[in-house]
Design an enzyme around this catalytic site. Structure first.
Site, PDB file in Angstrom:
ATOM      1  N   TYR A 182      37.294  38.465  25.085  1.00 43.40           N
ATOM      2  CA  TYR A 182      36.448  38.912  26.189  1.00 43.40           C
ATOM      3  C   TYR A 182      36.903  38.208  27.474  1.00 43.40           C
ATOM      4  O   TYR A 182      37.517  37.131  27.413  1.00 43.40           O
ATOM      5  CB  TYR A 182      34.993  38.572  25.848  1.00 43.40           C
ATOM      6  CG  TYR A 182      33.970  39.102  26.816  1.00 43.40           C
ATOM      7  CD1 TYR A 182      33.704  40.469  26.893  1.00 43.40           C
ATOM      8  CD2 TYR A 182      33.265  38.243  27.656  1.00 43.40           C
ATOM      9  CE1 TYR A 182      32.764  40.959  27.783  1.00 43.40           C
ATOM     10  CE2 TYR A 182      32.324  38.733  28.549  1.00 43.40           C
ATOM     11  CZ  TYR A 182      32.083  40.089  28.612  1.00 43.40           C
ATOM     12  OH  TYR A 182      31.157  40.569  29.509  1.00 43.40           O
ATOM     13  N   ASN A 184      35.805  36.194  29.606  1.00 42.64           N
ATOM     14  CA  ASN A 184      35.490  34.796  29.909  1.00 42.64           C
ATOM     15  C   ASN A 184      36.179  33.816  28.966  1.00 42.64           C
ATOM     16  O   ASN A 184      36.017  32.600  29.110  1.00 42.64           O
ATOM     17  CB  ASN A 184      33.979  34.560  29.882  1.00 42.64           C
ATOM     18  CG  ASN A 184      33.362  34.744  28.500  1.00 42.64           C
ATOM     19  OD1 ASN A 184      33.991  35.255  27.588  1.00 42.64           O
ATOM     20  ND2 ASN A 184      32.113  34.334  28.355  1.00 42.64           N
ATOM     21  N   LYS A 185      36.962  34.326  28.013  1.00 40.73           N
ATOM     22  CA  LYS A 185      37.614  33.461  27.039  1.00 40.73           C
ATOM     23  C   LYS A 185      38.875  32.821  27.641  1.00 40.73           C
ATOM     24  O   LYS A 185      39.315  33.135  28.749  1.00 40.73           O
ATOM     25  CB  LYS A 185      37.978  34.249  25.784  1.00 40.73           C
ATOM     26  CG  LYS A 185      36.777  34.805  25.027  1.00 40.73           C
ATOM     27  CD  LYS A 185      35.894  33.704  24.504  1.00 40.73           C
ATOM     28  CE  LYS A 185      34.974  34.153  23.374  1.00 40.73           C
ATOM     29  NZ  LYS A 185      34.113  35.295  23.673  1.00 40.73           N
ATOM     30  N   GLN A 186      39.510  31.935  26.841  1.00 38.40           N
ATOM     31  CA  GLN A 186      40.713  31.239  27.315  1.00 38.40           C
ATOM     32  C   GLN A 186      41.826  32.222  27.659  1.00 38.40           C
ATOM     33  O   GLN A 186      42.575  32.019  28.613  1.00 38.40           O
ATOM     34  CB  GLN A 186      41.198  30.234  26.263  1.00 38.40           C
ATOM     35  CG  GLN A 186      40.317  29.000  26.141  1.00 38.40           C
ATOM     36  CD  GLN A 186      39.217  29.152  25.122  1.00 38.40           C
ATOM     37  OE1 GLN A 186      38.889  30.256  24.698  1.00 38.40           O
ATOM     38  NE2 GLN A 186      38.638  28.023  24.704  1.00 38.40           N
TER      39      GLN A 186
END
Length: 373
Positions: A182, A184-186
């Protein structure tokens, strides 16, 4: 009159490399089921040192397929944490099994291995430790319990790509690991997920499940078992390949932002942060603070309202899963069942955290946060 400053909670780190890679796929004959999928998967097998990686459309789907591959089903129980995003436990329910929660360590915010064995029953089939916020639970202790009690273990690493535990990578610490992508992930592919494993059966079965139940070498209309359309597109995989090439660069940027926050908040007695053990090297997912016990949940919510008025986006990671309405209704969970999780969840605030934050942004967020306390 000048516009009010706005600081977003999250933001993807997309470079020209990702944009060019997408354009190249769009110009190719392969928008799906093409060569970018195995290339993206190889990024994970090379990085984690596992035999297999199986790309799919979300971390939720990845977990769901793992449970089906392990034969988890109605009447079974899976032990996990109530302090997580709800998808981790929902995935267990997709197969008709029951998520059985145990409380967390109050310092690390991870599942507490000392609480696991008392929760084991004859129906317990597996455990799902979650790498919360990019840190990692005590996986050696969890795997030792699994070996002693003949349980299966899936590691939810959706928030921990790039993190390590005793020098070993997240996602390679159990029979299988899962990641999510998603924005907002790394790293991100817009939406997407990955299963990582050295278990040949888990890899074979999840490859089949993601592709309508086809066996990997069977014909297009030959379906060996009930499956899903959980495929990732080559467009998404192309983004993922470029993001994985930049993973260390992205991680360094995230660490820089986290360190700026930590430096500016040092000595603030009204807050604490998650304790990260010395044997964990964390690739930050979000930056979450815990207010001291003098604050109530209503006061935490009021602080968030004041920050929103200043143009600062925040969130309250996480609401306890066991207190979600349908968990209460189906499983009978209630307030007070997991007091450490509940006390933490009532006082957490996630501040804006992404690679595009400037030093001025962080100074502004910290200044307004202190005013709002």
């Amino acid at each position: 009159m000048s516009a009010q400053r706005e600081v977003m909670l999250s933001g993807a780190d997309i470079s020209q490399h990702e944009i060019d890679a997408v354009v190249n796929v769009l110009k190719s004959p392969w928008l799906s089921l093409g060569p970018k999928i195995p290339e993206f998967e190889k990024c994970f097998t090379d990085r984690l040192g596992v035999r297999h990686a199986v790309a799919c459309n979300s971390g939720t789907s990845a977990l769901h397929m793992c449970w089906r591959a392990l034969g988890v089903g109605p009447g079974d129980e899976v032990i996990t944490t109530p302090f997580s995003f709800i998808a981790s436990s929902n995935s267990i329910m997709f197969e008709g099994a029951k998520p059985v929660f145990v409380d967390i360590d109050p310092r690390t915010w991870q599942i507490d291995p000392a609480r696991i064995e008392p929760a084991i029953t004859p129906r317990t089939k597996a455990m799902l430790p979650v790498d919360v916020f990019g840190s990692i639970p005590e996986m050696d202790a969890i795997n030792a319990i699994a070996k002693r009690r003949n349980l299966r273990v899936i590691e939810d690493s959706c928030e921990a790509l790039g993190s390590t535990y005793k020098g070993r990578p997240a996602g390679a610490l159990a029979e299988a690991g899962v990641f999510g992508f998603y924005p907002n992930k790394q790293i991100t592919t817009g939406e997407g997920g990955m299963i990582t494993t050295s278990d040949d059966k888990i890899a074979f079965m999840t490859r089949s499940y993601r592709n309508q139940g086809r066996d990997p070498d069977a014909g297009w209309l030959a379906h060996a078992r009930l499956g899903f359309n959980f495929r990732l597109t080559d467009i998404q995989a192309a983004i993922g390949v470029e993001q994985m090439r930049r993973l260390d660069e992205i991680a360094a940027k995230r660490t820089r932002v986290a360190n700026m926050y930590l430096q500016r908040l040092e000595g603030e007695r009204r807050i604490t942060t998650m304790h990260v053990p010395t044997d964990v090297k964390m690739n930050w997912f979000v930056f979450v603070l815990r207010l001291s016990d003098e604050y109530t949940q209503a006061q935490r919510d009021a602080i968030q309202t004041r920050l929103k008025a200043a143009g600062i986006h925040t969130n309250n990671y996480f609401t306890p899963i066991h207190l979600q309405p349908f968990y209460r209704e189906q499983w009978g969970y209630q307030a007070g069942d997991f007091p450490i999780t509940e006390a933490l969840s009532a006082r957490t605030i996630a501040l804006p955290f992404h690679n595009k934050l400037t030093e001025a942004d962080i100074n502004y967020v910290v200044s307004e946060f202190r005013k709002a306390l």
